[in-house]
Write a protein that holds these residues in place. Structure first.
Motif, PDB file in Angstrom:
ATOM      1  N   HIS A 132       1.618  75.644  50.136  1.00 13.01           N
ATOM      2  CA  HIS A 132       0.845  76.405  51.126  1.00 13.01           C
ATOM      3  C   HIS A 132       1.605  76.412  52.454  1.00 13.01           C
ATOM      4  CE1 HIS A 132      -3.452  77.282  52.895  1.00 13.01           C
ATOM      5  NE2 HIS A 132      -2.502  77.913  53.580  1.00 13.01           N
ATOM      6  N   HIS A 167      -0.867  85.158  54.370  1.00 14.02           N
ATOM      7  CA  HIS A 167      -2.223  85.704  54.322  1.00 14.02           C
ATOM      8  C   HIS A 167      -2.217  87.147  53.814  1.00 14.02           C
ATOM      9  CE1 HIS A 167      -3.950  82.436  56.742  1.00 14.02           C
ATOM     10  NE2 HIS A 167      -2.941  82.553  57.571  1.00 14.02           N
ATOM     11  N   GLU A 224      -2.387  83.761  50.210  1.00 14.67           N
ATOM     12  CA  GLU A 224      -3.662  83.163  50.629  1.00 14.67           C
ATOM     13  C   GLU A 224      -4.594  84.314  51.001  1.00 14.67           C
ATOM     14  OE1 GLU A 224      -3.554  80.661  54.161  1.00 14.67           O
ATOM     15  OE2 GLU A 224      -5.471  79.728  53.632  1.00 14.67           O
ATOM     16  N   HIS A 280     -10.735  80.861  52.342  1.00 14.89           N
ATOM     17  CA  HIS A 280      -9.394  81.249  51.914  1.00 14.89           C
ATOM     18  C   HIS A 280      -9.131  80.802  50.477  1.00 14.89           C
ATOM     19  CE1 HIS A 280      -7.758  81.731  56.286  1.00 14.89           C
ATOM     20  NE2 HIS A 280      -8.540  82.716  55.902  1.00 14.89           N
ATOM     21  N   HIS A 338      -8.123  74.467  51.637  1.00 17.78           N
ATOM     22  CA  HIS A 338      -8.701  73.562  52.651  1.00 17.78           C
ATOM     23  C   HIS A 338     -10.236  73.569  52.734  1.00 17.78           C
ATOM     24  CE1 HIS A 338      -8.613  77.377  54.828  1.00 17.78           C
ATOM     25  NE2 HIS A 338      -7.288  77.344  54.924  1.00 17.78           N
ATOM     26  N   ARG A 386     -12.601  72.667  55.797  1.00 13.46           N
ATOM     27  CA  ARG A 386     -12.665  73.477  57.017  1.00 13.46           C
ATOM     28  C   ARG A 386     -13.915  74.343  57.108  1.00 13.46           C
ATOM     29  NH1 ARG A 386      -7.009  75.510  58.484  1.00 13.46           N
ATOM     30  NH2 ARG A 386      -8.027  77.514  58.744  1.00 13.46           N
ATOM     31  N   ASP A 406       0.205  73.908  54.806  1.00 15.14           N
ATOM     32  CA  ASP A 406      -0.303  75.013  55.637  1.00 15.14           C
ATOM     33  C   ASP A 406       0.540  75.145  56.907  1.00 15.14           C
ATOM     34  OD1 ASP A 406      -1.880  77.187  56.211  1.00 15.14           O
ATOM     35  OD2 ASP A 406      -3.733  76.049  56.522  1.00 15.14           O
TER      36      ASP A 406
END
Ligand code: AMP
Ligand code: MN
Ligand code: MN
Ligand code: MN
Length: 295
Positions: free
Chosen positions: A18, A50, A75, A86, A202, A205, A259
């Protein structure tokens, strides 16, 4: 194939699945990310921009050239129960037409959203944010909140990007514009139908109630989702333990990814993550046939 001989070494592989390049909201080009991953000891890498796979060929070629194993990645932004979630896709076929169309549709509203964000910011005295953010954009189809944050740090509105998000870019703040992304079903289906594995990114989050989180994991599985990020740059050690339990509860494969977005902004560098808890099955054990190994 991953260059390992036993199941044990495969389990402890330094996989980083990621991160973001300038093709979405990272600051480095795919080639520079590949070099950084290699230098940091990453053994299996995926670039996960993304809503975009325009950097995949470059990432894969760069990885091959320096002897780094590669998995394709993206993502996808999803709206689930009015919350942005996501979904990371790994190991898919980058030529898949439905995936291309789905990602293009998901990117589609970003420009208008950005103009509305700029209008919201102008109302609190921050002018020219749209043009300002554009200076940081590497891909005209992918203007994101991150680009606004960089502009507002540059112009001295805030000291760092997290302060910009906190004060201006999250729900209820002047630069926030609610947006409807892809559905969970669509995002998972695009990935799975292209031969990949879908992973919830994640999970710590999201601000879900216990019930809504249960619904997310249940529906994700029902649509064909198979993985969850347990160790990520945005999880604490406690978050990792919590989602290790969730992975076991739902029978999901576990993923690991920094990330990473930018040397100046990201506090977790490529490959610099704790290992997955031992009792989990790493997602890459189910993706061996999808790995692009260096020649
Ligand atoms: P967007 O897709 O335009 O909504 O932007 C989402 C991106 O903003 C995420 O992928 C992160 O890179 C970044 N982001 C979200 N929340 C924060 C935060 N609190 N601090 C810094 N960056 C954030
Ligand atoms: Mn991002
Ligand atoms: Mn994310
Ligand atoms: Mn990300």
């Amino acid at each position: 194939m991953v260059n390992t001989t036993t199941a044990t070494t495969l389990k402890h592989l330094n996989a980083d699945l990621h991160c973001h390049s300038a093709v979405s909201d990272g600051t480095l080009q795919p080639e520079a990310l590949a070099a950084r991953a290699k230098a940091n000891g990453v053994e299996l890498w995926a670039l996960t921009d993304h809503d975009e796979i325009g950097g995949q060929q470059r990432a894969r070629d760069a990885a091959a050239a320096i002897g780094l194993s590669y998995l394709t990645g993206t993502e996808i932004s999803v709206t689930f129960a009015d919350v942005t979630v996501h979904i990371v896709g790994l190991g898919f076929d980058t030529d898949n037409a439905a995936l291309h169309a789905g990602l293009a549709a998901t990117r589609g509203g970003r420009r208008e959203r950005a103009m509305e964000m700029s209008d919201g910011l102008a109302k609190v005295g921050i002018h020219g944010a749209y043009d300002g953010a554009l200076k940081y954009v590497g891909n005209p189809e992918l203007i994101s909140r991150t680009h606004f944050a960089r502009f507002m740090v540059e112009t001295g509105v805030c000291a760092d990007t997290s302060e910009v998000f906190r004060k201006y870019l999250v729900d209820g703040k002047p630069g926030f514009v609610p947006h409807r992304w892809a559905t969970l079903r669509h995002a998972v289906t695009w990935i799975v139908d292209a031969g990949g594995i879908a992973v919830i990114a994640h999970p710590a989050r999201y601000k879900f109630s216990a019930n809504a989180e249960y619904a997310l994991f249940s529906e994700f599985k029902a649509h064909g989702g198979r993985g969850v990020e347990v160790v990520t740059g945005s999880h604490s050690a406690a978050d990792a333990l919590r989602y290790a339990e969730t992975a076991l509860e739902f029978g999901l494969l576990a993923s690991r990814g920094s990330d990473f977005h930018s040397p100046g902004e990201s506090h977790v560098d490529l490959g610099a993550l704790p290992p997955l808890p031992d009792k989990l099955t790493p997602v890459w054990t189910a993706l061996e046939a999808r790995v692009h190994a260096p020649a």
